[in-house]
Design a protein around this motif. Sequence first.
Motif, mmCIF file in Angstrom:
data_model
loop_
_atom_site.group_PDB
_atom_site.id
_atom_site.type_symbol
_atom_site.label_atom_id
_atom_site.label_comp_id
_atom_site.label_asym_id
_atom_site.label_seq_id
_atom_site.Cartn_x
_atom_site.Cartn_y
_atom_site.Cartn_z
ATOM 1 N N THR A 59 0.849 -1.189 0.000
ATOM 2 C CA THR A 59 0.000 0.000 0.000
ATOM 3 C C THR A 59 0.886 1.242 0.000
ATOM 4 O OG1 THR A 59 -1.649 -1.195 1.301
ATOM 5 C CG2 THR A 59 -1.846 1.214 1.252
ATOM 6 N N GLU A 60 0.581 2.152 -0.909
ATOM 7 C CA GLU A 60 1.381 3.379 -0.940
ATOM 8 C C GLU A 60 0.830 4.371 0.050
ATOM 9 O OE1 GLU A 60 2.387 4.820 -4.792
ATOM 10 O OE2 GLU A 60 2.936 2.797 -5.456
ATOM 11 N N VAL A 61 1.708 4.879 0.875
ATOM 12 C CA VAL A 61 1.326 5.843 1.906
ATOM 13 C C VAL A 61 2.274 7.038 1.773
ATOM 14 C CG1 VAL A 61 0.205 4.231 3.483
ATOM 15 C CG2 VAL A 61 2.664 4.486 3.613
ATOM 16 N N PHE A 62 1.762 8.094 1.132
ATOM 17 C CA PHE A 62 2.602 9.241 0.789
ATOM 18 C C PHE A 62 3.861 8.749 0.075
ATOM 19 C CE2 PHE A 62 0.169 10.933 4.537
ATOM 20 C CZ PHE A 62 -0.686 11.710 3.778
ATOM 21 N N ASP A 63 5.036 9.120 0.559
ATOM 22 C CA ASP A 63 6.252 8.762 -0.172
ATOM 23 C C ASP A 63 6.757 7.356 0.178
ATOM 24 O OD1 ASP A 63 8.141 9.634 -2.089
ATOM 25 O OD2 ASP A 63 9.638 9.878 -0.488
ATOM 26 N N TRP A 64 6.004 6.628 1.001
ATOM 27 C CA TRP A 64 6.452 5.335 1.506
ATOM 28 C C TRP A 64 5.541 4.228 0.991
ATOM 29 C CZ3 TRP A 64 10.069 4.906 5.961
ATOM 30 C CH2 TRP A 64 10.675 6.136 6.277
ATOM 31 N N THR A 65 5.993 3.000 1.186
ATOM 32 C CA THR A 65 5.190 1.841 0.835
ATOM 33 C C THR A 65 5.174 0.904 2.038
ATOM 34 O OG1 THR A 65 6.005 2.058 -1.432
ATOM 35 C CG2 THR A 65 4.951 -0.035 -0.856
ATOM 36 N N VAL A 66 3.990 0.391 2.372
ATOM 37 C CA VAL A 66 3.909 -0.555 3.495
ATOM 38 C C VAL A 66 4.780 -1.772 3.171
ATOM 39 C CG1 VAL A 66 2.369 -2.095 4.791
ATOM 40 C CG2 VAL A 66 1.633 0.241 4.220
ATOM 41 N N PRO A 67 5.734 -2.097 4.032
ATOM 42 C CA PRO A 67 6.696 -3.161 3.716
ATOM 43 C C PRO A 67 6.088 -4.554 3.882
ATOM 44 C CG PRO A 67 7.095 -2.358 5.931
ATOM 45 C CD PRO A 67 5.972 -1.514 5.364
ATOM 46 N N GLN A 68 6.880 -5.539 3.517
ATOM 47 C CA GLN A 68 6.487 -6.917 3.787
ATOM 48 C C GLN A 68 6.470 -7.143 5.296
ATOM 49 O OE1 GLN A 68 9.216 -9.206 1.196
ATOM 50 N NE2 GLN A 68 7.373 -9.719 0.038
ATOM 51 N N GLU A 69 5.739 -8.192 5.660
ATOM 52 C CA GLU A 69 5.580 -8.478 7.091
ATOM 53 C C GLU A 69 6.677 -9.433 7.558
ATOM 54 O OE1 GLU A 69 1.562 -9.559 8.298
ATOM 55 O OE2 GLU A 69 2.395 -10.870 9.845
ATOM 56 N N TRP A 70 7.234 -9.121 8.707
ATOM 57 C CA TRP A 70 8.307 -9.950 9.265
ATOM 58 C C TRP A 70 7.800 -10.756 10.453
ATOM 59 C CZ3 TRP A 70 11.599 -9.187 13.889
ATOM 60 C CH2 TRP A 70 12.736 -10.020 13.907
ATOM 61 N N ASN A 71 8.092 -12.045 10.439
ATOM 62 C CA ASN A 71 7.791 -12.888 11.595
ATOM 63 C C ASN A 71 8.980 -13.785 11.884
ATOM 64 O OD1 ASN A 71 4.933 -12.413 12.576
ATOM 65 N ND2 ASN A 71 4.616 -12.609 10.365
ATOM 66 N N ILE A 72 9.159 -14.073 13.137
ATOM 67 C CA ILE A 72 10.297 -14.897 13.547
ATOM 68 C C ILE A 72 9.848 -15.868 14.615
ATOM 69 C CG2 ILE A 72 11.034 -13.040 15.138
ATOM 70 C CD1 ILE A 72 13.952 -14.114 14.592
ATOM 71 N N ARG A 73 10.312 -17.097 14.476
ATOM 72 C CA ARG A 73 9.959 -18.134 15.440
ATOM 73 C C ARG A 73 11.134 -18.487 16.346
ATOM 74 N NH1 ARG A 73 7.271 -17.885 11.038
ATOM 75 N NH2 ARG A 73 9.141 -18.368 9.863
ATOM 76 N N ASP A 74 12.332 -18.520 15.789
ATOM 77 C CA ASP A 74 13.489 -18.925 16.585
ATOM 78 C C ASP A 74 14.754 -18.426 15.886
ATOM 79 O OD1 ASP A 74 14.980 -20.115 18.571
ATOM 80 O OD2 ASP A 74 14.775 -22.172 17.811
ATOM 81 N N ALA A 75 15.816 -18.337 16.646
ATOM 82 C CA ALA A 75 17.114 -17.974 16.064
ATOM 83 C C ALA A 75 18.201 -18.286 17.072
ATOM 84 C CB ALA A 75 17.147 -16.480 15.717
ATOM 85 N N TYR A 76 19.342 -18.701 16.572
ATOM 86 C CA TYR A 76 20.455 -18.974 17.494
ATOM 87 C C TYR A 76 21.766 -19.081 16.741
ATOM 88 C CZ TYR A 76 19.660 -23.758 15.815
ATOM 89 O OH TYR A 76 19.476 -24.859 15.012
ATOM 90 N N ILE A 77 22.832 -18.971 17.516
ATOM 91 C CA ILE A 77 24.174 -19.361 17.071
ATOM 92 C C ILE A 77 24.580 -20.468 18.039
ATOM 93 C CG2 ILE A 77 26.567 -18.632 16.748
ATOM 94 C CD1 ILE A 77 25.532 -15.735 16.484
ATOM 95 N N ALA A 78 24.911 -21.623 17.493
ATOM 96 C CA ALA A 78 25.267 -22.749 18.362
ATOM 97 C C ALA A 78 26.697 -23.194 18.068
ATOM 98 C CB ALA A 78 24.302 -23.910 18.137
ATOM 99 N N ASP A 79 27.403 -23.593 19.108
ATOM 100 C CA ASP A 79 28.783 -24.062 18.902
ATOM 101 C C ASP A 79 28.785 -25.522 18.434
ATOM 102 O OD1 ASP A 79 28.402 -25.648 21.137
ATOM 103 O OD2 ASP A 79 29.570 -24.351 22.480
#
Length: 419
Positions: A48-68
């Motif tokens: 959706t265009e909103v003035f000079d911007w555009t509504v971005p894609q939606e971000w979702n996250i379930r998990d994240a890690y750095i493991a040794d």
Amino acid sequence: MTAGEEMHALVERLYPLCRSITGDGVRRTLEIVSEYLPLETFEVPTGTEVFDWTVPQEWNIRDAYIADASGRRVVDFRESNLHVVGYSTPVDARMTLEQLRPHLHTLPEQPSLVPYRTSYYSPSWGFCLAQEALDRLPDGEYDVRIDSTVDDGQLTYAEHVVPGQVTDEVIVSCHTCHPSLANDNLAGIAVAAFLARELKNPWYTYRFLFMPGTIGAITWLSRNAERIDKVKHGLVLACAGDSGQLTYKKSRRGDAEIDRVLQYVLRGRTHEVVEFSPYGYDERQFCSPGFNLGVGSLSRTPYARYPEYHTSGDNPAFVLPEAMEDTLAVCRDAFAVLDRNRRYLNLSPYGEPQLGKRGLYDSLGGRSDAKQAQLAMLWVLNLADGEHSLLDVAERSGLPFDSVAGAAHALHRAELIKE
Ligand SMILES: [Zn+2]
């Protein structure tokens, strides 16, 4: 529980959620807030265009890690969502520490704190961690995983409207886009929710806005541009719960009614008033030149002026129940003034009207503040020339606003003044 303790409990509940400018963390946040305050939620599609911007894609996250190599998580999203750069694209890789380094963000000056970082508009991924934790990582290979999605979806924001006696509006806005940060985000949300619950049959219509910073405010303005002339006053709430003194940042106009009201209410408290600047929170959007609304911003210690700002140090312990209660009290007082601040015209301006024969002296009988009330009537009558507001009367007379407003009410009933 005091209101401060209840607000703090709300901050603690919201704290673990992984918010961003879009996504389920924002939705869940609004769901929890709606247990306190009914909300109307809006979803605006990606693209959706909103003035000079555009509504971005939606971000979702379930998990994240750095493991040794042993599988032990050395950086773990489940411990704090600040560990992942907001809007990180998905990753599933094995990398050496050297390969990983460009994706790691620390605060060398504050080695025990985890920074808050985002990358909304340029696709990338990264982790944030304490410098101390990074220094402890041995060279070697690590499993790196971010289980996230960046897809077409929605931008979510919510409103709560307290209908007034007039359709002219006051907007109160707070941002909902920060993850586990307590003062910068959650304290403002809590104060706004409790403030909204207190307003009963106000003069103005109060519209509370819970939306992501910048893109959310721009989206709201774009969708409400046609009716924006209804918005007469506004306040952006942010950093509402730290132990520092209150700070009021004036609107771009600098002499808007909200500016005068806040400065009036803050007198007698330790506080600071700062001039408008096009940086900070969503006052930037409300005060952009095309709108130039009478919207100021109330915070305690302003953004970036406390060392915990945008770090893991901005946690629920950094936010005090009493501080949130104090911010709430100032908002309450300010709106009590704003709501009754009107201009009147003296209908009997040639000499003083005779108050006694209208029962205006009798009605004060026995009150210890009778003298102040009489003086307030004389001041209101004298300055009821259509030019001066009741706030002008209070400031010029040195009388409390409550007394001045009470006098105006009595004089209005006696048909000695009209709006
Ligand atoms: Zn922030």
